[in-house]
Enzyme design. Sequence first.
Site, short mmCIF file in Angstrom:
data_model
loop_
_atom_site.label_atom_id
_atom_site.label_comp_id
_atom_site.label_asym_id
_atom_site.label_seq_id
_atom_site.Cartn_x
_atom_site.Cartn_y
_atom_site.Cartn_z
CB SER A 1 -9.21 0.61 -0.49
OG SER A 1 -8.55 0.74 -1.71
CG ASP B 1 -2.27 0.63 0.95
OD1 ASP B 1 -2.25 1.83 0.68
OD2 ASP B 1 -3.31 -0.03 1.03
CG HIS C 1 -5.20 3.79 0.50
ND1 HIS C 1 -4.80 2.49 0.32
CD2 HIS C 1 -6.43 3.89 -0.06
CE1 HIS C 1 -5.74 1.83 -0.34
NE2 HIS C 1 -6.74 2.66 -0.58
#
Length: 769
Positions: A544, A141, A214
Amino acid sequence: MKIQTCRVSQWFLLFLISSCSCSCSFAAAQKKKTYIIHMDRTNMPQAFDDHFQWYDSSLKSVSDSAQTLYYYNTVAHGFSTRLTVEEAKLIEKQQGILAVIPELKYDLHTTRTPEFLGLEKSVSFFPASVKVGEVIVGVLDTGVWPELESFDDTGLGPVPVSWKGECEVGKNFTSSSCNRKLIGARYFSKGYEAAFGAIDESQESKSPRDDDGHGSHTSTTAAGSAVTGASLFGFAAGTAKGMAAEARVATYKVCWLGGCFGSDILAAMDKAIEDGVNVLSLSLGGSSPDYYRDNVAIGAFSATAQGVFVSCSAGNGGPSSGSLSNVAPWITTVGAGTLDRDFPVYVTLGNGKKFTGQSLYNGKPLSDSLIPIVYAAHASNSTSGSLCLTSTLNPAKVAGKIVVCDRGGNSRVQKGLVVKDAGGAGMILANTETYGEEQLADAHLLPAAAVGQKTGDAIKSYISSDANPTATISAGTTRLGVQPSPLVAAFSSRGPNLLTPQILKPDLIAPGVNILAGWTGGVGPTGLDSDKRHVAFNIISGTSMSCPHISGLAALLKAAHPDWSPAVIRSALMTTAYSTYKTGEAIQDVSSGLPSTPFDIGAGHVNPTAALDPGLVYDATIEDYFAFLCALNYSSFQIKVISKKDFTCSGNKNYKLEDLNYPSFAVALETPSTKGGGEGTAPTTVKYTRTLTNKGAPSTYKVSVTSKSPSVKIMVEPESLSFAKPNEQKSYTVTFVASAMPSGSESFARLEWSDGKHNVGSPIAFTWT
Ligand SMILES: *[C@@H]1O[C@H](CO)[C@@H](O)[C@H](O)[C@H]1NC(C)=O
Ligand SMILES: *[C@@H]1O[C@H](CO)[C@@H](O)[C@H](O)[C@H]1NC(C)=O
Ligand SMILES: *[C@@H]1O[C@H](CO)[C@@H](O)[C@H](O)[C@H]1NC(C)=O
């Protein structure tokens, strides 16, 4: 590749740029791009001492200047480098080269979730924390923010002895950034820098540090430590913890401000397997034309072969059908649903009508008195004025007013900023038809309410019917127990699986809407430059967010059953998933308000407690996946690119895609080409064979089939299976006799084996093309 959150519109932009690589490659023949060179390592010419020498020599023979970006040793054999199209063609002709494949670009695609998933009520069923502490979840990520309390390692035992990873030092990241929770951290930027230029270190850290948020969010969702008193500005207050709160996290930073590149992803998967992760979580995806060209699919094949469970997001391309990414059958593909929690605000109009919307705005609320409201389309000279794109609002027309903006075109939080910059006092964010009644909450920079399409239409019609329309928006709160839940998120990518219609995808859904989890200290909760707020937790939405839920739950299953293969873990998660509410009605799709189908939810919504004790499972070995590749008619070179193994498909075997021992059924039928709808044509008969493995006590299971498809007869043989021992295997055959239907028709059924204690359910989807 693309990160799969629904937060930032720049990912859409990336997607547009990357789609150019198919149609614009004629533009500059001399321009270099990154290629992955897959080498046939077992057939190295004898002249060479070692592989590296051989790889370098192959490269030198076509280009003096080209540098190797990465050597691949585990999930792929070969290297990546920058070449012109001409050089790529030359190297492809050399001996021992399996394939020369242009790199793909990929994009990035929680407090309440443990309760919602029933993890709190059934603590005693789950493995002891010491066992969970042996499991390592690797997350590819944007990196991590290691100072988060979610990475606190208090109470965790020593790092598992099997661990071979590292804590790479870099900008603002030291070896003490890792601990017994965050046990490894690496970054991979060579592919990105080769394509995009050197990293601007004033913008992002060339290290495992997360400057985006994220990666901190996904890794803490999967395996963050419990943090009491967590919330975003008081919203969603409670104890935040990952699905496997005692498991270890290893981060592999592959996504940068400009996206995620295939050569970096492949290198990270290579290392992660060598390091010894047990689960890999990838909340990113690209649009890949084939499995052997897709770096995620290639990496995941070797991972699976070595017993590593790979979970990937399905994509945020919904509600359009056929919008999935990550569909390889050795990957677990995860769609997104809502929780029973939302963040309501109330909109009051001058005519006395009240509506509910959603927001995570925490600043000074509007007063109770009504102020003017205007539709952005009437306050802009732009043809797409209703979308509140940057600098399209006329300040004279919006100053001091509430502005109604339509969803789409730019990010939802960006619209709020555009209204604020133009002097607006508040915003109503109205869904268009695409998103239906889906309501996503965001940490807006001004008082705001996101509303469904029906509410948006009602507000707009009030505005046009009143000479002086007015409104106000209340302060926000957190509401629990919202029903029905889960709903399928509008953005969640849908089947059918266009790459292999015989494999049903997504596999299942998990929570992915308004999820609270850890955040970076680098940017505020909206990710906008002008957002100077800092938060330890943020609430965001996307597949996600659903993917790491499944990664963490897979880690729990692995801890409870260390001998389970990735296919067994997936089967347990799928066959115990639920596709209806307690009322018996099908889980609803929020975009249409209609019952969902297996193309929306796969096997259904995950039910972790049931997954611990599935009764029977559909296992699949690497040989089964080889047979699948043979059924795709892949050449031995293509099979070797994916598997690194010499495998020759047998000439006298009839390989069929539908024979893969999958826990769901997708039946692709053909509409006869004769004019007149094929009336009078003979029905088509298709047979699927499946093998069940007993993971419970001796028991006898009976099959039942429920069908919403009058045009297909379904027969199962035998109808009863007795298992006398654990791990005993029994096979059955399902025969589908389908009448001709118009092309584009779909219908659905469900097959369930039950011994009265366990229900082993499989969805069935029929399509006619
Ligand atoms: C570096 O990390 C610290 C936390 O240790 C943080 O406060 C700081 O903002 C970071 N600097 C950059 C440039 O990311
Ligand atoms: C929009 O058009 C009006 C009238 O032509 C003009 O006065 C105004 O400056 C324009 N506004 C913007 C934001 O372009
Ligand atoms: C593979 O080749 C066979 C024989 O030509 C054909 O019938 C089949 O449809 C092909 N399968 C795929 C997936 O293309």
